[in-house]
Write an enzyme that holds these catalytic residues in place. Structure first.
Site, PDB file in Angstrom:
ATOM      1  N   THR A 141       0.831  -1.209   0.000  1.00 18.58           N
ATOM      2  CA  THR A 141       0.000   0.000   0.000  1.00 18.58           C
ATOM      3  C   THR A 141       0.862   1.254   0.000  1.00 18.58           C
ATOM      4  O   THR A 141       1.563   1.512   0.979  1.00 18.58           O
ATOM      5  CB  THR A 141      -0.913   0.036   1.245  1.00 18.58           C
ATOM      6  OG1 THR A 141      -0.133  -0.286   2.411  1.00 18.58           O
ATOM      7  CG2 THR A 141      -2.058  -0.948   1.130  1.00 18.58           C
ATOM      8  N   ALA A 143       0.498   5.248   0.164  1.00 22.69           N
ATOM      9  CA  ALA A 143      -0.554   6.128   0.675  1.00 22.69           C
ATOM     10  C   ALA A 143      -1.238   6.927  -0.429  1.00 22.69           C
ATOM     11  O   ALA A 143      -2.468   7.070  -0.435  1.00 22.69           O
ATOM     12  CB  ALA A 143       0.034   7.075   1.724  1.00 22.69           C
ATOM     13  N   LYS A 195      10.468  -6.775   4.702  1.00 19.20           N
ATOM     14  CA  LYS A 195      10.449  -6.171   3.361  1.00 19.20           C
ATOM     15  C   LYS A 195      11.093  -4.793   3.365  1.00 19.20           C
ATOM     16  O   LYS A 195      11.676  -4.372   2.353  1.00 19.20           O
ATOM     17  CB  LYS A 195       9.027  -6.145   2.813  1.00 19.20           C
ATOM     18  CG  LYS A 195       8.046  -5.248   3.563  1.00 19.20           C
ATOM     19  CD  LYS A 195       7.990  -3.824   3.017  1.00 19.20           C
ATOM     20  CE  LYS A 195       7.118  -2.935   3.886  1.00 19.20           C
ATOM     21  NZ  LYS A 195       7.089  -1.531   3.391  1.00 19.20           N
ATOM     22  N   SER A 258       8.578   4.186  -2.632  1.00 21.53           N
ATOM     23  CA  SER A 258       9.083   3.575  -1.403  1.00 21.53           C
ATOM     24  C   SER A 258      10.248   4.382  -0.842  1.00 21.53           C
ATOM     25  O   SER A 258      11.274   4.556  -1.507  1.00 21.53           O
ATOM     26  CB  SER A 258       9.539   2.140  -1.679  1.00 21.53           C
ATOM     27  OG  SER A 258      10.336   1.656  -0.622  1.00 21.53           O
ATOM     28  N   ARG A 259      10.100   4.851   0.389  1.00 22.11           N
ATOM     29  CA  ARG A 259      11.182   5.582   1.041  1.00 22.11           C
ATOM     30  C   ARG A 259      12.405   4.689   1.242  1.00 22.11           C
ATOM     31  O   ARG A 259      13.546   5.134   1.099  1.00 22.11           O
ATOM     32  CB  ARG A 259      10.723   6.120   2.392  1.00 22.11           C
ATOM     33  CG  ARG A 259       9.847   7.339   2.319  1.00 22.11           C
ATOM     34  CD  ARG A 259       9.262   7.698   3.661  1.00 22.11           C
ATOM     35  NE  ARG A 259       7.925   7.159   3.822  1.00 22.11           N
ATOM     36  CZ  ARG A 259       7.241   7.195   4.947  1.00 22.11           C
ATOM     37  NH1 ARG A 259       7.773   7.724   6.024  1.00 22.11           N
ATOM     38  NH2 ARG A 259       6.035   6.698   5.008  1.00 22.11           N
ATOM     39  N   ASN A 260      12.163   3.426   1.597  1.00 21.09           N
ATOM     40  CA  ASN A 260      13.282   2.510   1.826  1.00 21.09           C
ATOM     41  C   ASN A 260      14.087   2.302   0.547  1.00 21.09           C
ATOM     42  O   ASN A 260      15.317   2.284   0.569  1.00 21.09           O
ATOM     43  CB  ASN A 260      12.754   1.175   2.347  1.00 21.09           C
ATOM     44  CG  ASN A 260      12.132   1.297   3.719  1.00 21.09           C
ATOM     45  OD1 ASN A 260      12.816   1.550   4.704  1.00 21.09           O
ATOM     46  ND2 ASN A 260      10.812   1.127   3.806  1.00 21.09           N
TER      47      ASN A 260
END
EC number: 1.1.1.94
Length: 339
Positions: A141, A143, A195, A258-260
Site C-alpha cells: 500500500t 498512501a 520487506k 518507497s522511502r526505503n
C-alpha cells in the site's frame, strides 16, 4: 458527529494514517483522525485535506479531525494505530488510560520494536494488557494510491476471529480496497518488517547500477530470508507468498514511492547514511529494522546474508559495492536449502 458513533478512530495523521482514514470515510463510515501535533491537525481541518502529503485528496464529510486524544478514543471502540515502529509502544501507553472498556486495537505499523526487535504484538500486550483484542493490517500500500481510490489489496490478521471478521467488513470496499483475512498473526507482522530491509538492498543495487537482474535476485533471495525467519518464529511459510510478504516486498523493492528503496538508491550512489535520511525527510523504517531483524535472526539461529550485509553498510560503514560482492562471493549452495 456524536461522541460515540464513529466506526473507527485513527491514531496518526501522517500520509498512511490519513490515507486509511480517507478510505474508511469514503466507504461510508464515520471516522475520527487524531495526530500528536495539534497545529498539524488544525491545519488539516482548515484545509480539509493533508496538504503536506496528500494535497489533491479532499476529506470526505464523514472524516472528523480531533486534537483531544480522550475525545478521539471515546468516539469509537475500534482504534487503528498508524505510527512509526520506534514510537509504537510509547503511543500505546499514551492511549491506554483513555481507551473505552470495549476497545479493540488494530495497527498498520510495519516493523519491530526499536532496540529489542520484539514483534509489535508483544509490545502491544505489554502496554495494553491481555484482554484487549488485537489485530494487524499489512500489505502493498502506497498512501497516495490508496487515498486516490486506486485498487489496493491487503492482509488482515487477528487471534480474535470476531474482531477479524468485523474489521474485514469495515475495511473492505468492493470498488477499490480488497481485504484478505489471514490467521497467521506472526507472519503478517513479520513480512512488513523484513520487506523494509530488502527494499533498501534493492534500491542500493539499482543505485550502484547493477540492473534488473540483480534487483530480481535480491527480491527472490530476500523472500527466502523472510520465509526462513518466519518459520523459525512459528509463522506459516505460505503467508510470505501473499500480500504481507511477496506483495509488499515487490512493491517496495520496485517503485520509487518507497522511502526505503529511495534511501538505498542514494546509498548506492555514494551518499552517506545521514545525508540520505535527511534527503528522504520522513521516517525510513528499514534503517532501524535492519538492525532489529538481524538481531532477531541471530537470536533464532537463522542465516540472513542480505540483511547482514545491509547492516554492515548502514552501521559499520561498509561500501555498498563491496557488500554486493560479498554476497556474490558466498559459498555455492542449493537454492531451496533451508527455505
Amino acid at each position: 458527529m456524536n461522541a460515540s458513533d464513529a466506526s473507527m478512530t485513527v491514531i496518526g495523521a501522517g500520509s498512511y494514517g490519513t490515507a486509511l482514514a480517507i478510505t474508511l470515510a469514503r466507504n461510508g463510515h464515520r471516522v475520527v483522525l487524531w495526530g500528536h501535533n495539534p497545529t498539524h491537525i488544525q491545519a488539516l481541518q482548515a484545509a480539509r485535506c493533508n496538504q503536506a502529503f496528500l494535497p489533491d485528496v479532499p476529506f470526505p464529510d464523514s472524516l472528523q479531525l480531533e486534537t483531544n486524544l480522550a475525545h478521539a478514543l471515546a468516539a469509537s471502540r475500534n482504534v487503528l494505530v498508524v505510527v512509526p515502529s520506534h514510537v509504537f509502544g510509547d503511543v500505546l501507553r499514551q492511549l491506554k488510560p483513555h481507551l473505552r472498556a470495549d476497545a479493540r486495537i488494530v495497527w498498520a505499523t510495519k516493523g519491530l520494536e526499536a532496540e529489542t526487535g520484539r514483534l509489535l504484538q508483544d509490545v502491544a500486550r505489554e502496554a495494553l494488557g491481555e484482554t484487549i483484542p488485537l489485530a494487524v493490517v499489512s500489505g502493498p500500500t502506497f498512501a497516495k494510491e490508496l487515498a486516490a481510490g486506486m485498487p489496493t489489496a491487503i492482509a488482515l490478521a487477528s487471534p480474535d476471529s470476531e474482531f477479524a471478521d468485523d474489521l474485514q467488513q469495515l475495511l473492505h470496499c468492493g470498488k477499490s480496497f480488497r481485504v484478505y483475512s489471514n490467521p497467521d498473526f506472526i507472519g503478517v507482522q513479520l513480512g512488513g518488517a523484513v520487506k523494509n530491509v530488502i527494499a533498501i538492498g534493492a534500491g542500493m543495487s539499482d543505485g550502484i547500477g547493477f540492473g534488473a537482474n540483480a534487483r530480481t535476485a535480491l527480491i527472490t533471495r530476500g523472500l527466502a530470508e523472510m520465509t526462513r525467519l518466519g518459520a523459525a518464529l512459528g509463522a506459516d511459510p505460505t503467508t510470505f507468498m501473499g500480500m504481507a510478504g511477496l506483495g509488499d516486498l515487490v512493491l517496495t523493492c520496485t517503485d520509487n514511492q518507497s522511502r526505503n528503496r529511495r534511501f538505498g538508491m542514494m546509498l548506492g550512489q555514494g551518499m552517506d547514511v545521514q545525508s540520505a535520511q535527511d534527503s528522504i525527510g520522513q521516517v525510513v523504517e528499514g534503517y532501524r529494522n535492519t538492525k532489529e531483524v538481524l538481531a532477531l535472526a541471530q537470536r533464532y539461529g537463522v542465516e540472513m546474508p542480505i540483511t547482514e550485509q545491509l547492516w554492515q553498510v548502514l552501521y559499520c560503514g561498509k561500501d555498498a559495492r563491496e557488500a554486493a560482492l560479498s554476497l556474490l562471493g558466498r559459498t555455492r549452495k542449493d537454492e531451496t536449502a533451508k527455505l
